[in-house]
Design a protein around this motif. Sequence first.
Motif, mmCIF file in Angstrom:
data_model
loop_
_atom_site.group_PDB
_atom_site.id
_atom_site.type_symbol
_atom_site.label_atom_id
_atom_site.label_comp_id
_atom_site.label_asym_id
_atom_site.label_seq_id
_atom_site.Cartn_x
_atom_site.Cartn_y
_atom_site.Cartn_z
ATOM 1 N N ALA A 147 43.625 22.748 65.629
ATOM 2 C CA ALA A 147 42.952 21.597 65.708
ATOM 3 C C ALA A 147 43.794 20.659 66.447
ATOM 4 C CB ALA A 147 43.163 20.997 64.206
ATOM 5 N N GLU A 148 45.005 20.577 66.699
ATOM 6 C CA GLU A 148 45.924 19.716 67.428
ATOM 7 C C GLU A 148 45.583 19.996 68.952
ATOM 8 O OE1 GLU A 148 49.803 20.721 66.116
ATOM 9 O OE2 GLU A 148 49.904 19.211 64.445
ATOM 10 N N TRP A 149 45.104 21.189 69.444
ATOM 11 C CA TRP A 149 45.165 21.502 70.808
ATOM 12 C C TRP A 149 43.596 20.981 71.053
ATOM 13 C CZ3 TRP A 149 41.055 23.975 73.505
ATOM 14 C CH2 TRP A 149 41.466 24.533 74.576
ATOM 15 N N PHE A 150 42.710 20.940 70.237
ATOM 16 C CA PHE A 150 41.134 20.417 70.653
ATOM 17 C C PHE A 150 41.647 18.778 70.450
ATOM 18 C CE2 PHE A 150 39.251 24.253 69.423
ATOM 19 C CZ PHE A 150 38.391 24.455 70.486
ATOM 20 N N ASN A 151 42.206 18.335 69.685
ATOM 21 C CA ASN A 151 42.564 16.837 69.519
ATOM 22 C C ASN A 151 43.355 16.222 70.834
ATOM 23 O OD1 ASN A 151 42.246 14.763 67.393
ATOM 24 N ND2 ASN A 151 44.297 14.116 68.057
ATOM 25 N N ALA A 152 44.362 17.195 71.514
ATOM 26 C CA ALA A 152 44.788 16.778 72.751
ATOM 27 C C ALA A 152 43.921 16.713 73.620
ATOM 28 C CB ALA A 152 46.168 17.927 72.799
ATOM 29 N N ALA A 153 42.870 17.659 73.864
ATOM 30 C CA ALA A 153 41.757 17.410 74.923
ATOM 31 C C ALA A 153 40.848 16.336 74.684
ATOM 32 C CB ALA A 153 41.150 18.793 74.992
ATOM 33 N N GLY A 154 41.045 15.444 73.239
ATOM 34 C CA GLY A 154 40.219 14.326 73.233
ATOM 35 C C GLY A 154 38.927 14.949 72.375
ATOM 36 N N PHE A 191 41.543 17.877 80.714
ATOM 37 C CA PHE A 191 40.759 17.632 79.345
ATOM 38 C C PHE A 191 39.364 17.324 79.323
ATOM 39 C CE2 PHE A 191 44.899 15.820 78.128
ATOM 40 C CZ PHE A 191 45.719 17.078 77.968
ATOM 41 N N SER A 192 38.837 16.409 80.585
ATOM 42 C CA SER A 192 37.463 16.413 80.770
ATOM 43 C C SER A 192 36.637 17.448 80.939
ATOM 44 C CB SER A 192 37.207 15.394 81.962
ATOM 45 O OG SER A 192 37.667 15.888 83.169
ATOM 46 N N LYS A 193 37.287 18.528 81.494
ATOM 47 C CA LYS A 193 36.595 19.892 81.942
ATOM 48 C C LYS A 193 36.246 20.440 80.455
ATOM 49 C CE LYS A 193 37.796 20.320 86.638
ATOM 50 N NZ LYS A 193 38.531 19.095 86.866
ATOM 51 N N VAL A 194 37.381 20.376 79.530
ATOM 52 C CA VAL A 194 37.238 21.031 78.300
ATOM 53 C C VAL A 194 36.194 20.508 77.625
ATOM 54 C CG1 VAL A 194 38.402 21.568 75.927
ATOM 55 C CG2 VAL A 194 39.714 21.717 78.130
ATOM 56 N N ARG A 195 36.052 19.107 77.375
ATOM 57 C CA ARG A 195 35.053 18.276 76.809
ATOM 58 C C ARG A 195 33.779 18.556 77.454
ATOM 59 N NH1 ARG A 195 39.059 14.136 77.227
ATOM 60 N NH2 ARG A 195 37.869 13.143 79.188
ATOM 61 N N GLY A 220 30.307 17.034 76.956
ATOM 62 C CA GLY A 220 31.016 15.854 77.568
ATOM 63 C C GLY A 220 30.597 14.643 76.266
ATOM 64 N N ARG A 221 29.919 14.818 75.468
ATOM 65 C CA ARG A 221 29.659 13.685 74.702
ATOM 66 C C ARG A 221 29.973 13.543 72.978
ATOM 67 N NH1 ARG A 221 24.380 10.564 73.912
ATOM 68 N NH2 ARG A 221 23.571 12.466 73.055
ATOM 69 N N VAL A 222 30.794 14.602 72.833
ATOM 70 C CA VAL A 222 31.076 14.725 71.474
ATOM 71 C C VAL A 222 32.122 13.629 70.991
ATOM 72 C CG1 VAL A 222 32.453 16.505 69.733
ATOM 73 C CG2 VAL A 222 30.684 17.354 71.322
ATOM 74 N N ARG A 223 31.562 13.278 69.916
ATOM 75 C CA ARG A 223 32.570 12.140 69.348
ATOM 76 C C ARG A 223 33.536 12.913 68.276
ATOM 77 N NH1 ARG A 223 31.076 8.369 65.886
ATOM 78 N NH2 ARG A 223 29.194 9.068 65.168
ATOM 79 N N PHE A 224 33.008 14.080 67.721
ATOM 80 C CA PHE A 224 33.900 14.712 66.676
ATOM 81 C C PHE A 224 33.011 16.051 66.140
ATOM 82 C CE2 PHE A 224 31.774 11.560 64.092
ATOM 83 C CZ PHE A 224 31.017 12.248 63.196
ATOM 84 N N PHE A 225 33.639 16.949 65.843
ATOM 85 C CA PHE A 225 33.221 18.225 65.355
ATOM 86 C C PHE A 225 33.754 18.409 63.688
ATOM 87 C CE2 PHE A 225 33.775 20.705 69.244
ATOM 88 C CZ PHE A 225 32.341 20.473 69.730
ATOM 89 N N ILE A 226 32.627 18.650 62.961
ATOM 90 C CA ILE A 226 33.171 18.846 61.610
ATOM 91 C C ILE A 226 33.254 20.361 61.235
ATOM 92 C CG2 ILE A 226 32.556 18.450 59.183
ATOM 93 C CD1 ILE A 226 30.626 16.325 60.187
ATOM 94 N N SER A 227 34.584 20.557 60.589
ATOM 95 C CA SER A 227 34.743 22.100 60.341
ATOM 96 C C SER A 227 34.938 22.122 58.942
ATOM 97 C CB SER A 227 36.297 22.386 60.814
ATOM 98 O OG SER A 227 36.575 23.870 60.697
ATOM 99 N N GLY A 228 34.313 23.333 58.381
ATOM 100 C CA GLY A 228 34.348 23.534 57.046
ATOM 101 C C GLY A 228 33.841 25.101 56.686
ATOM 102 N N SER A 229 33.830 25.477 55.574
ATOM 103 C CA SER A 229 33.517 26.858 54.998
ATOM 104 C C SER A 229 34.806 27.681 55.128
ATOM 105 C CB SER A 229 32.537 27.605 55.792
ATOM 106 O OG SER A 229 32.984 28.203 57.013
ATOM 107 N N ALA A 230 35.878 27.527 55.664
ATOM 108 C CA ALA A 230 37.103 28.126 55.741
ATOM 109 C C ALA A 230 38.167 27.421 56.264
ATOM 110 C CB ALA A 230 37.008 29.526 56.443
ATOM 111 N N ALA A 231 39.388 27.895 56.129
ATOM 112 C CA ALA A 231 40.609 26.909 56.721
ATOM 113 C C ALA A 231 40.827 26.896 58.357
ATOM 114 C CB ALA A 231 42.035 27.379 56.074
ATOM 115 N N LEU A 232 40.988 25.787 58.791
ATOM 116 C CA LEU A 232 41.085 25.677 60.349
ATOM 117 C C LEU A 232 42.506 25.595 60.728
ATOM 118 C CD1 LEU A 232 40.000 25.239 63.141
ATOM 119 C CD2 LEU A 232 40.003 22.625 62.791
ATOM 120 N N ASN A 233 43.004 26.428 61.240
ATOM 121 C CA ASN A 233 44.354 26.450 61.778
ATOM 122 C C ASN A 233 44.824 24.783 62.361
ATOM 123 O OD1 ASN A 233 46.723 27.111 64.066
ATOM 124 N ND2 ASN A 233 47.276 28.169 62.526
ATOM 125 N N ARG A 234 46.080 24.573 62.169
ATOM 126 C CA ARG A 234 46.439 23.270 62.434
ATOM 127 C C ARG A 234 46.731 23.206 63.833
ATOM 128 N NH1 ARG A 234 50.207 18.898 59.601
ATOM 129 N NH2 ARG A 234 50.358 17.781 61.314
#
Length: 606
Positions: A368-375, A342-346, A351-365
């Motif tokens: 979203a869960e895959w990225f969340n699992a990686a922190g 997970f640290s390598k994905v981040r 390596g410092r991202v607290r969060f991304f904000i997704s908009g303008s179209a639907a994001l597949n769940r």
Amino acid sequence: MPVNHDTTFVDNLTQNMAVQFLDRVAASPDSEAFRYPVGDDWTSITWKQTGERVRSLAAGLLSLGIGPEERVGIASATRYEWIFADLAIVCAGGATTTVYPTTNSVDTAYILGDSESRIVFAEDDEQIAKLREHKSELPHLMKVVTFEGTTDDDWVISMDDLAALGDAHLAAHPDIIETTAASIAPDQLATLIYTSGTTGRPKGVRLTHKSWVYEGMSIQVQGILSESDLEFRWLPMSHSFGKVLLSAQMACGFAAAIDGRVDKIVENCSIVKPTFMGAAPRIFEKAYGRIQTMQAAEGGAKEKIFKKAFAVGLEVDRRKRDGKSVPLMLKLQHALFDKLVFSKVRERFGGRVRFFISGSAALNREIAEWFNAAGIVILEGYGMTENSAGATVNHPDDNKIGTVGRALPGTEVKIGEGDEVLLRGPHVMNGYHNLPEETAKTLTDDGWLRTGDKGSLDSEGYLTITGRIKDLFKTSGGKYIAPSAIEANFKAICPYASQFMVFGNDRNFVVALVTLDPDAMVGWAEENDMSSASYTDIVKSDKAHEMVAGYVEELNARLNRWETIKKWEILDHDLTIESGELTPSMKVKRNVVEKNNGERIAAFYG
């Protein structure tokens, strides 16, 4: 941390964008405001330096005669000069008219003509050429200011030329910027954004100073962002999503690194190391697909460890969401995989991202869960140009994946007839420019904005969007289909997919057109002994067809019987903005794709 839903600030939206900007300069003079690339390096500029440059440019506009609410266009990709131009326009009391750099010359002339823009900031010679081609159709356009184009006559001047005019004007009128800023009413026009639209001519959305001040303050009061954050901003500033991030920056005071080159996003993130970034779902889909294909190519033990890591990560997240405890052994496994995987994905994103904000179209769940699992937390939000981009958003401490969050403080959301999402608040437009009938169709008498989106609210106020009402269709068997949900599902399954477009209105079964991502297919071609073949030959090969067939079969296993894809075909080209099949915000123009492929779609039913 509890989510702040204080709405008292809404009653005091007396500021305008000009005062908001000048207040930020005064509050944070020596703090970093912007960072931008110069060659291979990045240059930083403080709020004080930004204020000085913007004052000169704004005074230059005033010296040329720009008056209250008079339109000034910006035709450029996202770069720091775009932002300086926009801030100068609002500080001069004018209204920014946005033009995407990919807009063709005919539509550029239409937008600037319909808005009666008097001055245009043009990025380069390509944008200037569009203006020259239609100069006779733009009687109101008196001057062009270019960022890096050729200035070979009096009609086109440089940014430095404009600033020099401004400095002379300031020498004679030293308080002109402060006086002008103080005179701007909250309901005064600030921005005229022409929606790229998926059908017909673009419509000019009239957004006020109050709209943007509200957007920034509604984020500030929630405590999501602070002066210590660093944003990486690549989104088109011509789009409302980019503009709302600028509004948030004025309110919160964080710094922003600016570079609109889409192909440099991941590389720039690793250099800039941002703490947050806004993006369209396509960016996350591409990153997800790229990481998946890279791991599959490595194979062996590394791929097994990668898959096991995400199985553990997803299970840990599921337990946390369900309020269940995480067993000690699972915790230990998760800690190990966090270091190994997970640290390598981040790190790919700095390596410092607290969060991304997704908009303008639907994001597949699933993505979203895959990225969340990686922190890597992705906060999905919702809104449209007609409400200044932001209406709802998830919170870092209260993120319900699969929804677009709860209403921003001061925003009202309700579900109307036909499950249409309705919005009301200070951010809602005051109408479409020169289109009173369209305005009447979209705004109710009591101020609700008809979004055209189908959705639902849960018991906690979280909004879920099903899709565009106009995109929903019914098969000849009477079953309703929400194409966007099926399309997002396929892109989560197939790491090589770029677009997956579903059709079948009034037909007896559902079909699809598929495009494959050119970047992802380079690696796939090498693995399948086709590295020397052209993109067209690769995607038309039997091997590519077999690969996609497997993913379609996997998709169909997840769908209701009436939703399953019975026939499909891979297109020999990907959709692009330049071809007119994608909007500049990367939404598919479904009607254009359907028209361009009418015979192909009809043949599915022959």
